[in-house]
Design an enzyme around this catalytic site. Structure first.
Site, mmCIF file in Angstrom:
data_model
loop_
_atom_site.group_PDB
_atom_site.id
_atom_site.type_symbol
_atom_site.label_atom_id
_atom_site.label_comp_id
_atom_site.label_asym_id
_atom_site.label_seq_id
_atom_site.Cartn_x
_atom_site.Cartn_y
_atom_site.Cartn_z
ATOM 1 N N TRP A 1 0.833 -1.211 0.000
ATOM 2 C CA TRP A 1 0.000 0.000 0.000
ATOM 3 C C TRP A 1 0.865 1.258 0.000
ATOM 4 O O TRP A 1 0.383 2.355 -0.227
ATOM 5 C CB TRP A 1 -0.936 -0.005 1.213
ATOM 6 C CG TRP A 1 -0.243 0.244 2.549
ATOM 7 C CD1 TRP A 1 0.910 -0.356 2.993
ATOM 8 C CD2 TRP A 1 -0.646 1.145 3.580
ATOM 9 N NE1 TRP A 1 1.241 0.099 4.248
ATOM 10 C CE2 TRP A 1 0.308 1.019 4.638
ATOM 11 C CE3 TRP A 1 -1.706 2.026 3.730
ATOM 12 C CZ2 TRP A 1 0.208 1.764 5.815
ATOM 13 C CZ3 TRP A 1 -1.798 2.765 4.903
ATOM 14 C CH2 TRP A 1 -0.845 2.634 5.924
ATOM 15 N N ASP A 2 2.172 1.092 0.243
ATOM 16 C CA ASP A 2 3.106 2.218 0.234
ATOM 17 C C ASP A 2 2.926 3.031 -1.051
ATOM 18 O O ASP A 2 3.007 4.261 -1.040
ATOM 19 C CB ASP A 2 4.564 1.720 0.275
ATOM 20 C CG ASP A 2 4.867 0.810 1.459
ATOM 21 O OD1 ASP A 2 3.963 0.093 1.892
ATOM 22 O OD2 ASP A 2 6.013 0.818 1.940
ATOM 23 N N GLU B 1 1.148 -3.108 12.430
ATOM 24 C CA GLU B 1 1.349 -4.565 12.420
ATOM 25 C C GLU B 1 1.828 -5.113 13.762
ATOM 26 O O GLU B 1 2.153 -6.290 13.858
ATOM 27 C CB GLU B 1 2.337 -4.927 11.300
ATOM 28 C CG GLU B 1 1.750 -4.661 9.929
ATOM 29 C CD GLU B 1 2.777 -4.748 8.807
ATOM 30 O OE1 GLU B 1 3.973 -4.902 9.105
ATOM 31 O OE2 GLU B 1 2.365 -4.641 7.640
ATOM 32 N N LYS C 1 3.163 0.200 15.969
ATOM 33 C CA LYS C 1 4.249 0.307 14.996
ATOM 34 C C LYS C 1 4.039 1.544 14.134
ATOM 35 O O LYS C 1 4.955 2.227 13.729
ATOM 36 C CB LYS C 1 4.258 -0.959 14.141
ATOM 37 C CG LYS C 1 5.350 -1.026 13.111
ATOM 38 C CD LYS C 1 5.350 -2.386 12.425
ATOM 39 C CE LYS C 1 6.341 -2.430 11.285
ATOM 40 N NZ LYS C 1 6.211 -3.641 10.484
ATOM 41 N N GLN C 2 2.786 1.785 13.814
ATOM 42 C CA GLN C 2 2.425 3.044 13.154
ATOM 43 C C GLN C 2 0.986 3.391 13.547
ATOM 44 O O GLN C 2 0.194 2.515 13.845
ATOM 45 C CB GLN C 2 2.601 2.968 11.654
ATOM 46 C CG GLN C 2 1.960 1.780 10.971
ATOM 47 C CD GLN C 2 2.382 1.696 9.528
ATOM 48 O OE1 GLN C 2 2.327 2.680 8.832
ATOM 49 N NE2 GLN C 2 2.799 0.531 9.077
HETATM 50 C C1 BGC Z 1 5.036 -1.659 7.362
HETATM 51 C C2 BGC Z 1 3.991 -1.662 6.262
HETATM 52 C C3 BGC Z 1 4.673 -1.384 4.942
HETATM 53 C C4 BGC Z 1 5.813 -2.349 4.695
HETATM 54 C C5 BGC Z 1 6.603 -2.018 3.455
HETATM 55 C C6 BGC Z 1 6.104 -2.671 7.018
HETATM 56 O O1 BGC Z 1 7.100 -2.661 7.994
HETATM 57 O O2 BGC Z 1 4.431 -1.980 8.590
HETATM 58 O O3 BGC Z 1 3.016 -0.672 6.510
HETATM 59 O O4 BGC Z 1 3.736 -1.483 3.921
HETATM 60 O O5 BGC Z 1 6.697 -2.316 5.787
HETATM 61 O O6 BGC Z 1 7.175 -0.758 3.554
#
Ligand code: BGC
Length: 727
Positions: free
Chosen positions: A331-332, A473, A585-586
């Site tokens: 989704w980035d 996550e 984590k975010q």
């Molecule tokens: C993040 C995700 C992200 C992925 C790739 C993960 O560590 O939690 O949100 O899409 O890294 O950057």
């Protein structure tokens, strides 16, 4: 040297070798090459990746394939091989000119036998003719006369961290050109490469072709005279069967069409092409040189990551710049990277969204395999558009144990993120044609997935999404993740509105799409019904949105008390334990409020921002966090905080703030950085009716200027705060 455009390294440290390979990355939207040294260095991670060239591999399913190395050049000075591990490095300097992607390294080297030579390496990856790369090495013997021998090969024996993907098909030498033909083992993509090497303006005393199997090599020999510069030029061409029918023939022809010394012929149009790109997509900051340079570094990395021609490739989470995530896209792209292109180069955004359109079959397959209808996009996507998230990975602390990765199974919000990006592109570009031909099909078929995925809670009379992972996550198998539920609510409403619009705008297309997707009016009623009854957590008393059911009851950990740590909270406590704490984590809720600023009043945003910021691992959690924090802080007029998070995103890779820059560029952070400036500090807002600005610049910024495109028109924004106006 323009310090607002030039990234510089003034001393060499082997400890930062791989970090700097990422930082001095070059590319052109077709291929990407890390900033490895031409003559090699132990411990390097030397890669060239080409968009879309994936091959199967255990555990991570598929990965971008490391190409034969076009950089390699061995320099033998009076019988001694130049290598920075030997002898003495008297001077070292490296620079990357972000204006045109020119990488330059100057070295003054004393050999073990005491001979001093200055060497200057220059190279670029053509932006105009994306299959070509060009390199020049200028050598000056300082205090001796002697022989110079140059060897340069195309080495088919490259691997990906010891895993070999190439099958050798052939090699040879014709018209002063070496060539190599290979094929990827499982995906059967054929690559054709060719290379030419010469001493500029001179004929070599000796010139050979070494037919080493798997590494056709050119060798030139001449003499060096003290104080007299000698210049070597090398050009290489790369084609694959993804681009043309006969990649080898194309590679050879490409080189044959170039003049003997090709640098100028390739360089001039390349520079113009870069100029054009920056003219559309640059952001000017005055009053803060460090910020200016770091911002440009991040934008440069986005510009070299995006394909201009190929609708079947996406941008990986680490672009084409390293092994991190093996070239997979997340989704980035849609939430972090795409806005930069949507607003400054909409053609590129259209390409990237078309990648999702072409991969609808993979998304439908995934939905069906999970027992759902419609299209469910994969969490990690690569060449085929099928789910490529690893299911199990070895535990780094104990490789005999495996860790189950759940994101590919239950991190479902990506389908709504893609719908969001399509809507944003449509609003900003006014590209109805894309919406009619491609966007609507994605939005409606993913809406159908939501209908079949939603669960009716009879007791509470609401629809829910249970056992999911939100953007954060640190917590898996949660019920009613706020980010997911709010986004699906918005997505289903959009689907209803879109059907109305399509029927009016292009009734024939609407009929065709309904037939194709086997949709009827009942389905649309169902979209509406579910949208109305999706549970969207909000506590009217505290004004807090609970990130998921039961989050507030989890253990609170004071992050301030852990300042100075060198790893993430998940790394410290382990997956299971972190799951039981409030540490994020975010910040899902802040991310949600960033996407829908009008849905929440400022007081609600402020309360949630304060509550969740305190609970988010912004230092070592996700690199996606700081840019979003910055935008929302700007919106709350907390410009100091916004600036601190801006800096954190801006220097993620340059200063290796997370300690993993060697894996590649943090592309989402780079895309988010553009948003911190444009949506954050400049306060650009947009909706159906138009756009507006509400700027609030960091105190030292004297000027912020950028361009964006609004429905085909170029808009120039040039902000100069009054406090700096001349009196
Ligand atoms: C993040 C995700 C992200 C992925 C790739 C993960 O560590 O939690 O949100 O899409 O890294 O950057």
């Amino acid at each position: 040297m323009d310090k607002l455009w030039t990234l510089q390294q003034t001393s060499f440290s082997p400890l930062k070798l791989q970090h700097n390979e990422t930082v001095f990355m070059q590319g052109n939207g077709y291929m990407g090459t890390r900033g490895a040294f031409e003559e090699r260095y132990p411990g390097e991670e030397r890669t060239t990746f080409v968009h879309g060239v994936f091959d199967d591999v255990p555990i991570v399913f598929t990965e971008l394939v490391n190409f034969p190395d076009w950089l390699n050049i061995e320099i033998i000075l009076a019988g001694e091989r130049f290598c920075m591990t030997d002898g003495q490095l008297l001077e070292f300097g490296r620079s990357l000119d972000l204006r045109n992607g020119l990488l330059n390294r100057k070295v003054l080297w004393r050999s073990p036998k005491g001979l001093t030579t200055s060497l200057e390496f220059k190279r670029f990856v053509s932006f105009t003719d994306v299959h070509l790369t060009c390199m020049q090495v200028t050598i000056i013997a300082q205090d001796y006369n002697g022989t110079l021998e140059i060897r340069s090969g195309l080495n088919a024996n490259t691997d990906n961290l010891n895993y070999k993907h190439w099958e050798w098909l052939g090699q040879g030498f014709e018209d002063q050109t070496i060539w190599l033909k290979l094929k990827t083992k499982s995906t059967k993509i054929v690559a054709g490469m060719a290379e030419r090497l010469q001493i500029v303006g001179e004929t070599a005393l000796e010139s050979d072709f070494w037919d080493v199997t798997g590494c056709p090599t050119l060798r030139l020999k001449t003499t060096l005279t003290a104080g007299h510069p000698l210049q070597i030029e090398k050009v290489a061409a790369i084609f694959t069967s993804r681009d043309v029918n006969d990649p080898l023939e194309m590679a050879k022809n490409k080189l044959a069409a170039l003049p003997k010394a090709a640098w100028d012929e390739l360089w001039n149009p390349h520079v113009l092409c870069w100029e054009e790109n920056w003219n559309k997509s640059d952001v000017i900051i005055e009053g803060d040189e460090k910020a200016q340079l770091a911002l440009r570094f991040n934008l440069y990395n986005l510009l070299i990551a995006a394909s201009r021609y190929d609708e079947h490739v996406n941008i990986g989470a680490k672009t084409l710049s390293g092994y991190g995530y093996r070239g997979h896209s997340f989704w980035d792209t849609e939430i972090f990277i795409l806005p930069y292109f949507t607003f400054t180069q909409p053609d590129i955004a259209r390409n990237l969204l078309s990648y999702r359109y072409h991969n609808l079959p993979g998304a439908r397959e995934k939905a069906q395999a999970n027992g759902f209808e419609g299209a469910q996009f994969p969490w990690e996507s690569a060449g085929s558009g099928r789910e490529v998230t690893p299911t199990w990975v070895p535990n780094p602390d104990d490789p005999t144990k495996l860790i189950r990765i759940w994101t590919g199974d239950i991190q479902i919000h990506i389908s709504a993120d893609i719908a969001f990006a399509i809507w944003q592109y449509w609003i900003v570009s006014g590209d109805d044609d894309f919406m009619v031909k491609r966007g609507a099909e994605i939005i409606l078929d993913t809406a159908r997935f939501w209908v079949s995925r939603a669960e009716w809670n009879q007791e509470k009379e609401r629809y829910e999404f249970n056992k999911v992972i939100g953007p954060d996550e640190n917590h898996d198998h949660v019920n009613n993740n706020a980010y997911t539920n709010y986004l699906v609510h918005w997505h289903l409403q959009l689907a209803v509105q879109l059907v109305k619009w399509l029927k009016k705008h292009d009734p024939l297309a609407a009929t065709r799409l309904f037939a194709l997707l086997e949709l009827n009016e009942n389905d649309i009623d169902q979209f509406k019904k579910i949208a109305e009854k999706i549970y969207r957590p909000f506590d009217a008393d505290t004004k807090l949105v609970e990130q998921f059911d039961g989050y507030f009851a989890l253990q609170y950990i004071d992050l301030k008390a852990l300042e100075g740590r060198k790893e993430s909270i998940q790394g410290m406590l382990g997956i299971e334990k972190t799951n039981q704490t409030q540490i994020l984590k975010q910040p899902d809720v802040i991310m949600l409020m960033n996407l829908f600023p009008d849905e929440f009043d400022l007081d609600v945003i402020r309360k949630n921002y304060q509550f969740y910021t305190e609970r988010t691992d912004l230092t070592y959690g996700s690199s996606l966090g700081p840019s979003i924090q910055s935008i929302v802080a700007s919106r709350l007029q907390m410009v100091d905080q916004a600036y601190a998070y801006f800096l954190q995103a801006a220097f993620t890779d340059i200063d290796n703030l997370r300690g993993n820059a060697e894996d590649g560029i943090h592309a989402a952070s780079a895309g988010g950085l553009w948003q911190t400036v444009v949506f954050g500090f400049a306060g650009l807002r947009y909706e159906n009716d138009g756009w507006s600005l509400n700027p609030q610049l960091p105190p030292t910024w004297k000027r912020l200027a950028f361009k964006f495109r609004w429905r085909g028109e170029e808009i120039k924004v040039d902000l100069r705060p009054e406090r700096y106006a001349e009196t």
